[in-house]
Motif scaffolding. Structure first.
Motif, PDB file in Angstrom:
ATOM      1  N   GLU A   1      -5.108 -13.671   1.859  1.00 16.00           N
ATOM      2  CA  GLU A   1      -6.150 -13.801   0.829  1.00 16.00           C
ATOM      3  C   GLU A   1      -7.451 -14.294   1.453  1.00 16.00           C
ATOM      4  N   GLN A   2      -7.356 -15.235   2.396  1.00 14.44           N
ATOM      5  CA  GLN A   2      -8.549 -15.723   3.084  1.00 14.44           C
ATOM      6  C   GLN A   2      -9.207 -14.594   3.872  1.00 14.44           C
ATOM      7  N   ALA A   3      -8.393 -13.817   4.590  1.00 12.40           N
ATOM      8  CA  ALA A   3      -8.925 -12.728   5.398  1.00 12.40           C
ATOM      9  C   ALA A   3      -9.589 -11.666   4.523  1.00 12.40           C
ATOM     10  N   ALA A   4      -8.940 -11.332   3.401  1.00 15.84           N
ATOM     11  CA  ALA A   4      -9.503 -10.333   2.495  1.00 15.84           C
ATOM     12  C   ALA A   4     -10.840 -10.813   1.926  1.00 15.84           C
ATOM     13  N   ALA A   5     -10.910 -12.067   1.569  1.00 22.15           N
ATOM     14  CA  ALA A   5     -12.159 -12.613   1.027  1.00 22.15           C
ATOM     15  C   ALA A   5     -13.280 -12.541   2.056  1.00 22.15           C
ATOM     16  N   ALA A   6     -12.945 -12.802   3.335  1.00 21.45           N
ATOM     17  CA  ALA A   6     -13.953 -12.734   4.390  1.00 21.45           C
ATOM     18  C   ALA A   6     -14.496 -11.321   4.549  1.00 21.45           C
ATOM     19  N   ALA A   7     -13.645 -10.315   4.260  1.00 23.79           N
ATOM     20  CA  ALA A   7     -14.061  -8.918   4.377  1.00 23.79           C
ATOM     21  C   ALA A   7     -14.715  -8.397   3.105  1.00 23.79           C
ATOM     22  N   GLY A   8     -14.715  -9.199   2.044  1.00 25.67           N
ATOM     23  CA  GLY A   8     -15.256  -8.740   0.773  1.00 25.67           C
ATOM     24  C   GLY A   8     -14.278  -7.906  -0.020  1.00 25.67           C
ATOM     25  N   TRP A   9     -12.991  -8.042   0.316  1.00 27.32           N
ATOM     26  CA  TRP A   9     -11.953  -7.299  -0.401  1.00 27.32           C
ATOM     27  C   TRP A   9     -11.251  -8.211  -1.392  1.00 27.32           C
ATOM     28  N   ARG A  10     -10.498  -7.593  -2.276  1.00 24.45           N
ATOM     29  CA  ARG A  10      -9.612  -8.329  -3.156  1.00 24.45           C
ATOM     30  C   ARG A  10      -8.218  -8.353  -2.530  1.00 24.45           C
ATOM     31  N   TYR A  11      -7.428  -9.356  -2.871  1.00 24.95           N
ATOM     32  CA  TYR A  11      -6.066  -9.454  -2.363  1.00 24.95           C
ATOM     33  C   TYR A  11      -5.110  -9.617  -3.532  1.00 24.95           C
ATOM     34  N   VAL A  12      -3.984  -8.886  -3.476  1.00 26.66           N
ATOM     35  CA  VAL A  12      -2.994  -8.929  -4.542  1.00 26.66           C
ATOM     36  C   VAL A  12      -1.599  -9.050  -3.928  1.00 26.66           C
ATOM     37  N   VAL A  13      -0.798  -9.950  -4.474  1.00 24.41           N
ATOM     38  CA  VAL A  13       0.621 -10.028  -4.119  1.00 24.41           C
ATOM     39  C   VAL A  13       1.404  -9.448  -5.289  1.00 24.41           C
ATOM     40  N   VAL A  14       2.169  -8.394  -5.027  1.00 22.21           N
ATOM     41  CA  VAL A  14       2.951  -7.740  -6.077  1.00 22.21           C
ATOM     42  C   VAL A  14       4.374  -8.273  -6.010  1.00 22.21           C
ATOM     43  N   THR A  15       4.716  -9.156  -6.932  1.00 17.36           N
ATOM     44  CA  THR A  15       6.078  -9.704  -7.004  1.00 17.36           C
ATOM     45  C   THR A  15       6.864  -9.124  -8.172  1.00 17.36           C
ATOM     46  N   GLY A  16       6.183  -8.385  -9.044  1.00 18.75           N
ATOM     47  CA  GLY A  16       6.838  -7.796 -10.210  1.00 18.75           C
ATOM     48  C   GLY A  16       5.808  -7.060 -11.045  1.00 18.75           C
ATOM     49  N   TRP A  17       6.245  -6.536 -12.182  1.00 17.85           N
ATOM     50  CA  TRP A  17       5.393  -5.698 -13.032  1.00 17.85           C
ATOM     51  C   TRP A  17       5.402  -6.213 -14.457  1.00 17.85           C
ATOM     52  N   ARG A  18       4.329  -5.938 -15.156  1.00 13.72           N
ATOM     53  CA  ARG A  18       4.277  -6.300 -16.573  1.00 13.72           C
ATOM     54  C   ARG A  18       5.309  -5.484 -17.356  1.00 13.72           C
ATOM     55  N   ARG A  19       5.613  -5.982 -18.532  1.00 13.11           N
ATOM     56  CA  ARG A  19       6.639  -5.358 -19.367  1.00 13.11           C
ATOM     57  C   ARG A  19       6.326  -3.882 -19.635  1.00 13.11           C
ATOM     58  N   HIS A  20       7.315  -3.045 -19.502  1.00 13.35           N
ATOM     59  CA  HIS A  20       7.270  -1.617 -19.795  1.00 13.35           C
ATOM     60  C   HIS A  20       6.531  -0.778 -18.750  1.00 13.35           C
ATOM     61  N   VAL A  21       5.908  -1.388 -17.756  1.00 12.73           N
ATOM     62  CA  VAL A  21       5.192  -0.593 -16.764  1.00 12.73           C
ATOM     63  C   VAL A  21       6.153   0.290 -15.970  1.00 12.73           C
ATOM     64  N   VAL A  22       7.273  -0.270 -15.542  1.00 11.96           N
ATOM     65  CA  VAL A  22       8.206   0.490 -14.709  1.00 11.96           C
ATOM     66  C   VAL A  22       8.749   1.701 -15.463  1.00 11.96           C
ATOM     67  N   THR A  23       9.211   1.502 -16.684  1.00 10.71           N
ATOM     68  CA  THR A  23       9.753   2.628 -17.446  1.00 10.71           C
ATOM     69  C   THR A  23       8.653   3.626 -17.796  1.00 10.71           C
ATOM     70  N   GLY A  24       7.453   3.133 -18.068  1.00  7.38           N
ATOM     71  CA  GLY A  24       6.340   4.024 -18.383  1.00  7.38           C
ATOM     72  C   GLY A  24       5.968   4.912 -17.209  1.00  7.38           C
ATOM     73  N   LEU A  25       5.856   4.315 -16.032  1.00 11.63           N
ATOM     74  CA  LEU A  25       5.499   5.100 -14.852  1.00 11.63           C
ATOM     75  C   LEU A  25       6.599   6.072 -14.470  1.00 11.63           C
ATOM     76  N   ASP A  26       7.849   5.657 -14.633  1.00  8.90           N
ATOM     77  CA  ASP A  26       8.953   6.572 -14.338  1.00  8.90           C
ATOM     78  C   ASP A  26       8.889   7.798 -15.241  1.00  8.90           C
ATOM     79  N   ALA A  27       8.543   7.588 -16.505  1.00 11.25           N
ATOM     80  CA  ALA A  27       8.452   8.714 -17.436  1.00 11.25           C
ATOM     81  C   ALA A  27       7.279   9.625 -17.094  1.00 11.25           C
ATOM     82  N   LEU A  28       6.164   9.021 -16.690  1.00  8.64           N
ATOM     83  CA  LEU A  28       4.973   9.808 -16.398  1.00  8.64           C
ATOM     84  C   LEU A  28       5.055  10.531 -15.062  1.00  8.64           C
ATOM     85  N   SER A  29       5.766   9.951 -14.105  1.00  8.58           N
ATOM     86  CA  SER A  29       5.728  10.473 -12.743  1.00  8.58           C
ATOM     87  C   SER A  29       6.253  11.893 -12.628  1.00  8.58           C
TER      88      SER A  29
END
Length: 259
Positions: free
Chosen positions: A158-186
């Motif tokens: 996160e520190q390195a990304a901030a120095a570059a002007g980027w955003r940083y995200v840690v993906v530990t899980g998904w909001r409710r219904h996102v997984v089933t929604g994307l599976d249906a759309l994919s």
């Protein structure tokens, strides 16, 4: 990303374990690989590296009885295959394909070296997502697998990304219904022929007002085929749906670009 990824915040105390005195962004370094040679730069110069000329900092290996599942995932947004090291990373690539504005996704983009109170450490982020005019550095780790040493690496990233002007995200899980929604759309990511003009009917109906999915489909002249075309339009962002709710007959469908 905020609409899809479950919120995750790095505890402020973790950042205190990093060595971030004056000039830290010049002392921390990042190693990139290109087809010709390696490139090492300071963290503060990350954004100046021609990322599109780089290759993955490390390869993707397959072997018997390994505990994680690497592979290649095709993305419609980029038109090519992308490496992943786990099923969790593959799901992220699928979700990124649904976002607007993704221009390129780099797997294992670089390895950077940072310092803590205990000495130097290395970390290779999972993905660098290039968007129109910005970028997001991403690490993927299921919440129950995050260890103490991971937290320090996440804080450093996160520190390195901030120095570059980027955003940083840690993906530990998904909001409710996102997984089933994307599976249906994919299943509808690739182009469909519309010889019967159903997609035009769907777009006209939803332009009048938002409609429930079942109402939208049954309002066309060919409800039997309209359902597949509606899902196809959702995937290609010509229609919009709130993925915090189940993608079902009761889901509200909106015109593309709805806030």
């Amino acid at each position: 990303m905020d609409d899809l990824v479950a919120p995750y915040t790095i505890a402020p105390g973790i950042f205190g374990r990093l060595e971030t005195g004056p000039g830290w962004a010049r002392r921390w370094t990042a190693a990139w690989k290109t087809s010709g040679a390696g490139v090492i730069c300071s963290v503060q110069d990350l954004a100046d590296i021609p990322a599109l000329a780089s290759v993955s900092a490390r390869g993707f290996a397959w072997r018997a009885r390994q505990r994680h599942r690497p592979g290649l995932q095709y993305m419609v947004a980029t038109g090519r295959m992308h490496g992943f090291e786990s099923l969790a990373e593959r799901r992220l690539l699928l979700a990124l394909d649904f976002l607007g504005g993704v221009e390129e996704v780099l797997s294992q983009p670089f390895k950077f070296r940072f310092t803590t109170g205990d000495g130097s450490e290395d970390h290779t982020p999972d993905f660098l997502v290039l968007l129109r005019g910005s970028a997001v550095l991403v690490d993927v780790r299921p919440g129950h697998l995050v260890k103490d040493e991971d937290l320090v690496k996440f804080a450093a990233a996160e520190q390195a990304a901030a120095a570059a002007g980027w955003r940083y995200v840690v993906v530990t899980g998904w909001r409710r219904h996102v997984v089933t929604g994307l599976d249906a759309l994919s299943a509808r990511r690739r182009a469909m022929s519309d010889r019967l003009g159903v997609e035009g009917e769907l777009l006209e109906l939803v332009a009048e007002r938002p409609r429930r999915f079942v109402e939208l489909v049954e309002g066309t002249s060919l409800p039997a085929v309209a359902r597949a075309h509606a899902v196809h339009l959702l995937w290609h962002r010509r229609l919009a749906v709130d993925l915090s709710q189940p993608l079902c007959d009761a889901a509200w469908i909106y015109p593309a670009g709805r806030p």
